[in-house]
Design an enzyme around this catalytic site. Sequence first.
Site, PDB file in Angstrom:
ATOM      1  N   ILE A  45     -36.489  19.197  19.029  1.00 46.78           N
ATOM      2  CA  ILE A  45     -36.920  18.158  18.083  1.00 46.78           C
ATOM      3  C   ILE A  45     -36.640  18.665  16.673  1.00 46.78           C
ATOM      4  O   ILE A  45     -37.211  19.694  16.256  1.00 46.78           O
ATOM      5  CB  ILE A  45     -38.422  17.838  18.270  1.00 46.78           C
ATOM      6  CG1 ILE A  45     -38.671  17.348  19.712  1.00 46.78           C
ATOM      7  CG2 ILE A  45     -38.872  16.795  17.251  1.00 46.78           C
ATOM      8  CD1 ILE A  45     -40.125  17.142  20.065  1.00 46.78           C
ATOM      9  N   CYS A  55     -37.257  24.298  19.255  1.00 44.53           N
ATOM     10  CA  CYS A  55     -36.342  24.343  20.404  1.00 44.53           C
ATOM     11  C   CYS A  55     -36.996  23.752  21.657  1.00 44.53           C
ATOM     12  O   CYS A  55     -38.225  23.755  21.794  1.00 44.53           O
ATOM     13  CB  CYS A  55     -35.966  25.786  20.736  1.00 44.53           C
ATOM     14  SG  CYS A  55     -35.012  26.622  19.477  1.00 44.53           S
ATOM     15  N   GLU A  57     -37.198  24.999  24.599  1.00 47.56           N
ATOM     16  CA  GLU A  57     -37.967  25.981  25.381  1.00 47.56           C
ATOM     17  C   GLU A  57     -39.401  26.067  24.873  1.00 47.56           C
ATOM     18  O   GLU A  57     -40.354  26.155  25.642  1.00 47.56           O
ATOM     19  CB  GLU A  57     -37.328  27.369  25.290  1.00 47.56           C
ATOM     20  CG  GLU A  57     -35.938  27.461  25.895  1.00 47.56           C
ATOM     21  CD  GLU A  57     -34.816  27.162  24.908  1.00 47.56           C
ATOM     22  OE1 GLU A  57     -34.989  26.296  24.022  1.00 47.56           O
ATOM     23  OE2 GLU A  57     -33.759  27.798  25.028  1.00 47.56           O
ATOM     24  N   CYS A  88     -32.879  31.137  21.976  1.00 48.27           N
ATOM     25  CA  CYS A  88     -32.787  31.880  20.701  1.00 48.27           C
ATOM     26  C   CYS A  88     -33.810  33.014  20.688  1.00 48.27           C
ATOM     27  O   CYS A  88     -34.691  33.102  21.550  1.00 48.27           O
ATOM     28  CB  CYS A  88     -33.006  30.924  19.528  1.00 48.27           C
ATOM     29  SG  CYS A  88     -34.743  30.488  19.270  1.00 48.27           S
TER      30      CYS A  88
HETATM   31  N1  THU Z   1     -31.862  24.881  20.421  1.00 48.15           N
HETATM   32  C1  THU Z   1     -32.685  24.755  21.497  1.00 48.15           C
HETATM   33  O1  THU Z   1     -33.422  23.777  21.627  1.00 48.15           O
HETATM   34  N2  THU Z   1     -32.689  25.753  22.414  1.00 48.15           N
HETATM   35  C2  THU Z   1     -31.823  26.806  22.424  1.00 48.15           C
HETATM   36  O2  THU Z   1     -31.846  27.604  23.343  1.00 48.15           O
HETATM   37  C3  THU Z   1     -30.875  26.957  21.318  1.00 48.15           C
HETATM   38  C4  THU Z   1     -31.034  26.018  20.176  1.00 48.15           C
HETATM   39  C5  THU Z   1     -31.802  23.751  19.469  1.00 48.15           C
HETATM   40  C6  THU Z   1     -32.410  23.958  18.124  1.00 48.15           C
HETATM   41  C7  THU Z   1     -31.647  22.952  17.285  1.00 48.15           C
HETATM   42  O3  THU Z   1     -32.276  21.685  17.399  1.00 48.15           O
HETATM   43  C8  THU Z   1     -30.292  22.865  17.950  1.00 48.15           C
HETATM   44  O4  THU Z   1     -30.442  23.425  19.229  1.00 48.15           O
HETATM   45  C9  THU Z   1     -29.184  23.576  17.213  1.00 48.15           C
HETATM   46  O5  THU Z   1     -29.574  24.870  16.873  1.00 48.15           O
END
Ligand code: THU
Length: 132
Positions: A45, A55, A57, A88
């Site tokens: 989001i 993220c 997760e 991340c």
């Molecule tokens: N993002 C995630 O939701 N999980 C990950 O494992 C890597 C990155 C999202 C955060 C952001 O909304 C987008 O991916 C780009 O970084």
Amino acid sequence: MKKPGQVLVDAARRAREQARAKYSRFKVGSALLCSDGRVFTGCNIESSSYGLTICSERVALFKALSEGASSFSRIVVVADTDELTSPCGACRQLLWDFCGDIEIVLTNLAGKSKTAHLAQLFPEPFGDHLFH
Ligand code: THU
């Protein structure tokens, strides 16, 4: 019959469709399996104030924790990348804090997948064992 683990992958894919990723256009979905069998899903989001983005997760983890879950066995992460998308650093820390050495299944929309344990992705972690 679905392959074992496919239920969790499907849940992560469905969650990914809910991603609010208008800035990066990078949609991620997660499904976190609890030891009691419950599954909590998450999607990323994003905020217009980029740093407030969360993220997928962490959404799944916080949903689970806020519903009283305390023991976890696996998390599936899905994104539309050839090179599999891995959590991340911030998510690795939080998963370590609350889930320990959980199994992590990275997968993409083409069905490629790879399984690892968090300790492999997050070696020599910081944790409360250092100050408790
Ligand atoms: N993002 C995630 O939701 N999980 C990950 O494992 C890597 C990155 C999202 C955060 C952001 O909304 C987008 O991916 C780009 O970084």
